[in-house]
Design an enzyme around this catalytic site. Structure first.
Site, PDB file in Angstrom:
ATOM      1  N   GLY A  34       0.834  -1.203   0.000  1.00 50.12           N
ATOM      2  CA  GLY A  34       0.000   0.000   0.000  1.00 50.12           C
ATOM      3  C   GLY A  34       0.864   1.245   0.000  1.00 50.12           C
ATOM      4  O   GLY A  34       1.982   1.259  -0.535  1.00 50.12           O
ATOM      5  N   SER A  35       0.345   2.265   0.653  1.00 45.87           N
ATOM      6  CA  SER A  35       1.043   3.564   0.607  1.00 45.87           C
ATOM      7  C   SER A  35       2.374   3.547   1.326  1.00 45.87           C
ATOM      8  O   SER A  35       3.155   4.490   1.179  1.00 45.87           O
ATOM      9  CB  SER A  35       0.158   4.636   1.245  1.00 45.87           C
ATOM     10  N   THR A  36       2.672   2.514   2.107  1.00 44.90           N
ATOM     11  CA  THR A  36       3.961   2.510   2.796  1.00 44.90           C
ATOM     12  C   THR A  36       5.115   2.414   1.801  1.00 44.90           C
ATOM     13  O   THR A  36       6.264   2.616   2.165  1.00 44.90           O
ATOM     14  CB  THR A  36       4.075   1.342   3.794  1.00 44.90           C
ATOM     15  N   ILE A  37       4.822   2.127   0.536  1.00 47.51           N
ATOM     16  CA  ILE A  37       5.876   2.037  -0.468  1.00 47.51           C
ATOM     17  C   ILE A  37       6.274   3.437  -0.954  1.00 47.51           C
ATOM     18  O   ILE A  37       7.308   3.624  -1.600  1.00 47.51           O
ATOM     19  CB  ILE A  37       5.411   1.152  -1.661  1.00 47.51           C
ATOM     20  N   LYS A  38       5.420   4.450  -0.626  1.00 45.66           N
ATOM     21  CA  LYS A  38       5.611   5.777  -1.223  1.00 45.66           C
ATOM     22  C   LYS A  38       6.968   6.418  -0.913  1.00 45.66           C
ATOM     23  O   LYS A  38       7.592   6.987  -1.811  1.00 45.66           O
ATOM     24  CB  LYS A  38       4.449   6.689  -0.834  1.00 45.66           C
TER      25      LYS A  38
END
Lengths: 371, 631
Positions: free
Chosen positions: B326-330
């Site tokens: 999810g957004s933790t890859i951003k």
């Protein structure tokens, strides 16, 4: 002629099932004795008994199947079987599965098998095939070629390492040469040569454990808890059995766990302890009968290929018996060979029965000669 | 075949030759079999007396003595797995005159159920009469003392103590420790039988399996004298077993407990890594189970209920749970964009609530339906704007994304060495061709930008990647083993961590600072997605929230948490490191169906980080040689 008479004398079983009644009876008897001894040697385990019976059933089925294959078909297959065997022996060294310190098995997914087993049949077939195409007795050059044929698979099996099997494979090949009429002169000089190279083997080619086995033969007390332990315990088992034995299930050596590997390679010691000399002589007589019947079949065979093959297979069976009993009774060094049809385990049993299938096929596919 | 006359004559001669040879061979066979017969006669007739005497004197047996299994400690020496004496009731049939009465009498003072009886009777059929057979395996202390007072009434019955594995904290850290169980048939074939002689249990999962070699030790031997029937009369000499090594894990039991408590009733996982040496301080996976159930052989009903539990307690989520990041890859993609010059920090992207590509009739939605408006890099990170990262991903392309993310450890096993670690999936063109048999589509690049699509990571991987981020690109392999103590009482040997390796080099070292600064805004900024945990935080934390979709909503459907089954809620994720200015602890939190990364996962990370700062002393670890050279 006598051939016509022979063909007419084929019994119903020989003609239709391609089985030899005498051989079959003796083998069945042997298998029966085997199950009785095994039950005692494996602490009265019905599980082991059941597994052994399944193996026996498979082995007899293989025998029956091979007996249907005519010697002509067998002869046509021979070079290919030998070639496939060699390829698999090389494969087993490259990608084989190891177990107990040796690399012997090929894993086919469904089951594992030892290509060396195939060689026990393929090598004598190959030599018989080759020699049957030459005028006999073989000339020196042909003998040398045969020796190369023997040496390649033997060497491949020695490096696995599997000394027992390589011995059998080598012997099965040499028997063909012997039966083909190899000159005595050649044999004696080869023996002399071998004797003079023995030190080379001893110092450069043998594993330490193999040397230890030979040394302990002369003095088992050298290593009473290591390789000598087997021999000491098995001679005690045999000797304490006496003339009449301690009775079935009553051998203290075997029942009290003193005897190692008592349901596999050392099962003969259990038999001797419990059934005594009387039982031993009867068992040896049964083996003798089977070997003699095999040799008889060989002499009755109608062509060179069949004769040489049948003779070699019968003699190889004898090697099993002699090496195993010799080892258990302390006459020969410890070599891992089972007592045929009696030791627990399936691999060699199937090969042995396959050999008898071939013998039966040779005997029952004899034809009338067109005059 | 040329001369058939010759052939025929030859073949007659050959047949005769063969027959002669066969006769010779037969003679040889007869002679050698005769030799065997003679040898047997020699042994069985003339040697009989001597061997009979030897057979009766054959009374020395070797009995294996199993070694004590090494203990498992946490990093501070708290015992996580120990050996406890348990008592079993042994019956020797030979010494019992009336088995029925004895069993009846025993049942009056000891709880013996039908299963025990059946097993005992089966054992009795298989064994010899002089062997002592267990009737009941685990006696309570009450039963032991009750039997002790009445043992005179039961000749042939005794209580034997033996050491068995015990996990004093029950389910605590069970997914890290694992458990031992009875050696099964498959394992029997694998193990060295002389080393395991007398041993009944073997490590099945977790550290118990990973360090089986060290924990087990080597069996000893006892030579005992037996009577002619094989019953032991007295011991003669003894070679003591070598006990297994004690193992000290990098886990801190206190932090582990905080992590487990923080997860509470949720299904999920928390992994904590000390970024300065790779020590895994906590490896939590919930729900948990009691490993003690497995030691004595779990009954099939209990096992089935654990196995079929919809919450899957046996499943080690920390190592094997594979979730979209999810957004933790951003933050990682942000660095990639800076490195490749895709965006400068001040570049703006307009977010109308969706992203579209010219000529493609599809709208990729931002989680914020109303749209974020104009977003620069800092805003996009703090508010986790999807549209910004769709655009970033599209411009970066899948190949550069894959190439940049791989050194952080995505898509490969983290190498903790624990059994069952999974590698997740870091998608690429090659991966897709190999596994899906088709080429890569643009749309897939775009959703990869928000950590969706084929992308899968494990909690351990997320913690590790966060540690690499905190370490400014230095990859230190994670480790679970801190120290060993050989032979049960020797010195504790602390192992030096493996040196770190500069896995990612940025064209401008400043980018790391930029990234940390933006991640701090996620927590400390006024519009940060994790701002709820910033209250009374006395250190700076750099974090990133994320939600991973469990299923895909249709384009025009509204997201309504109330209407969804709890199990269809998004997974909540949060990765962080702290203190932001000199990072020490990387934390990854994954809460299955937690709904919101900011509300559910972030507070857990805060609690765990608080515990780390309280419990782990701040001593700067000595840089290893390799790193010194780099500096």
């Amino acid at each position: 002629m006598s051939d016509v008479a022979t063909a007419n004398r084929l019994t119903f079983m020989q003609r239709h099932l391609h089985l030899d009644g005498q051989l079959l009876t003796a083998l069945a008897l042997l298998a029966g004795v085997g199950l009785i001894v095994l039950f005692s040697a494996s602490n009265q385990s019905f599980g082991d008994l059941q597994r052994q019976m399944i193996r026996l059933a498979v082995a007899f089925a293989v025998m029956l199947a091979l007996a249907q294959v005519g010697p002509e078909t067998l002869r046509r297959w021979t070079p290919w079987v030998f070639l496939a065997g060699l390829v698999m022996l090389i494969l087993v060294l490259l990608v084989g599965v190891s177990g107990k310190g040796a690399q012997r098995w090929l894993d086919l997914g469904l089951f594992r098998f030892q290509p060396a087993e195939i060689m026990k049949l393929a090598l004598p077939m190959m030599l018989a095939w080759y020699l049957s195409r030459q005028p006999l007795p073989p000339k020196l050059l042909q003998v040398l070629f045969c020796l190369v044929l023997v040496a390649i698979p033997t060497a491949l099996i020695v490096v696995q390492p599997d000394l027992g099997t390589s011995l059998l494979v080598c012997a099965s090949g040499l028997f063909v040469l012997f039966l083909a009429g190899l000159r005595w002169r050649l044999m004696l000089s080869a023996l002399a040569l071998l004797a003079s190279t023995a030190p080379v083997f001893w110092f450069f080619l043998m594993h330490d454990y193999q040397k230890a086995r030979i040394l302990t033969l002369f003095d088992p007390s050298r290593d009473p808890l290591g390789s000598g332990y087997h021999i000491i315990q098995s001679t005690i088992a045999i000797g304490s059995g006496g003339v009449f034995g301690k009775g079935w299930l009553n051998g203290t050596q075997s029942q009290l766990d003193f005897l190692p590997e008592r349901n596999t390679d050392f099962i003969f010691a259990v038999f001797s302890e419990e059934f005594g000399l009387v039982g031993v002589l009867q068992l040896l007589a049964l083996y003798l009968f089977i070997i003699a019947r095999g040799l008889y079949i060989a002499t009755q065979a109608q062509d060179t290929f069949c004769r040489l093959l049948a003779g070699s297979l019968a003699l190889t069976f004898f090697v099993y018996v002699f090496v195993n009993v010799g080892m258990v009774s302390g006459l020969l060094p410890v070599v891992g060979l089972p007592l045929p049809m009696i030791s627990y385990g399936g691999t060699s049993m199937v090969t042995i029965m396959a050999a008898f299938g071939i013998l039966m096929s040779i005997h029952t596919h004899r034809k009338l000669w067109a005059s | 075949m040329k001369n058939s006359d010759n052939q025929l004559r030859d073949s007659r001669e050959e047949k005769a030759l063969f027959t002669r040879r066969a006769v010779v061979a037969g003679g040889g066979v007869l002679a050698l079999l005769g030799l065997l017969g003679v040898r047997m006669g020699q042994l069985q007739v003339s040697g009989h007396q001597r061997y009979m005497t030897m057979s009766q004197a054959n009374r020395v047996k070797l009995v294996p003595v199993p070694p004590n299994r090494g203990l498992i400690h946490d990093r501070n020496g708290v015992v996580l797995a120990e050996n406890r004496p348990t008592f079993q009731l042994l019956l020797t049939p030979e010494q019992i005159d009336d088995m029925g009465a004895t069993l009846e009498g025993l049942r009056r003072i000891i709880a013996i159920d039908e299963t025990d009886l059946e097993r005992f009777q089966a054992l009795m059929r298989r064994s010899r009469r002089f062997q002592a057979l267990p009737l009941k395996l685990r006696l309570t202390e009450k039963e032991v003392s009750a039997f002790a007072t009445q043992r005179h009434r039961f000749p042939g019955v005794e209580v034997e103590a033996r050491l068995t594995r015990h996990y004093p904290h029950g389910p605590h850290a069970v997914h890290a420790i694992g458990y031992v169980g009875r050696i099964n048939e498959q394992e029997t074939r694998r193990i060295d039988s002389s080393r395991y002689a007398g041993t009944s249990h073997i490590g099945k999962t977790g550290v118990e399996l990973q360090f089986e070699e060290r924990l087990h030790g080597y069996a000893g031997l006892e030579r005992v004298e037996t009577n002619a029937l094989g019953r032991v009369i007295r011991p003669l000499e003894r070679v003591n077993p070598n006990p297994g090594e004690d193992v000290y894990l990098t886990i801190d039991s206190r932090i582990q407990r905080v992590a487990e408590a923080a997860l509470g009733e949720y299904r999920g996982s928390i992994v904590v890594i000390d970024v300065r040496n790779g020590d895994v301080l906590a490896l939590a996976s919930t729900p948990m189970y009691d490993p003690n159930l497995f030691v004595h052989g779990i009954d099939s009903r209990t096992y089935r209920s654990l196995e079929q539990d919809i919450d899957r307690p046996l499943y080690n989520r920390a190592l094997r749970g594979q979730y979209p990041p999810g957004s933790t890859i951003k933050p990682f993609l942000m660095l990639a964009a800076l490195q490749h010059g895709i965006f400068q920090p001040e570049d703006r992207v307009f977010c109308p609530g969706f992203y579209s590509l010219p000529g493609i009739n599809h709208r990729w939605r931002c989680w914020q339906r109303r749209g974020h408006g104009h977003m620069n890099m800092a805003d996009a990170m703090a508010q986790s704007c999807d549209v910004y990262f769709y655009d970033l991903a599209f411009k970066l392309g899948i190949d550069r994304m894959h190439e940049f993310l791989a050194p952080f450890g995505f898509g490969r096993r983290p190498g903790l060495g624990m059994p069952g670690e999974l590698a997740g999936i870091l998608p690429s063109r090659d991966w897709k061709r190999a596994h899906r048999g088709e080429g890569w589509f643009h749309g897939e690049t775009i959703i990869t930008g928000i950590g969706q699509g084929y992308f899968l990571t494990t909690p351990l991987q997320l913690a590790q990647a966060t540690a690499v981020l905190a370490n400014r690109g230095t990859y230190r392999p994670p480790r679970i083993l801190k120290a060993l103590r050989p032979l049960g009482n020797g010195e504790v040997n602390t192992l030096t961590p493996q040196p770190g390796e500069q896995a990612i080099r940025l064209s401008d070292e400043q980018y790391w600072d930029t990234c940390t600064e933006y991640l701090e805004k996620v927590v400390h900024g006024s519009r940060g997605t994790a701002r709820s945990i910033a209250a009374d935080l006395d250190y700076r934390m750099a974090g990133k929230t994320g939600t991973a979709q469990v299923f895909t909503l249709g384009q025009d459907e509204q997201y309504d948490a109330d209407e969804l089954e709890e199990r269809l809620l998004d997974h909540a994720l949060y990765n962080s490191f702290a203190p932001a200015e000199s990072p020490r602890f990387a934390v990854a939190v994954v809460v299955e169906n937690g709904g919101s990364g900011g509300r559910v996962a972030a507070p857990m990370a805060r609690a765990v980080t608080d515990a780390c700062l309280r419990y782990i002393p701040d001593e700067a670890p000595e840089p290893t040689e390799a790193e010194e050279q780099h500096v």
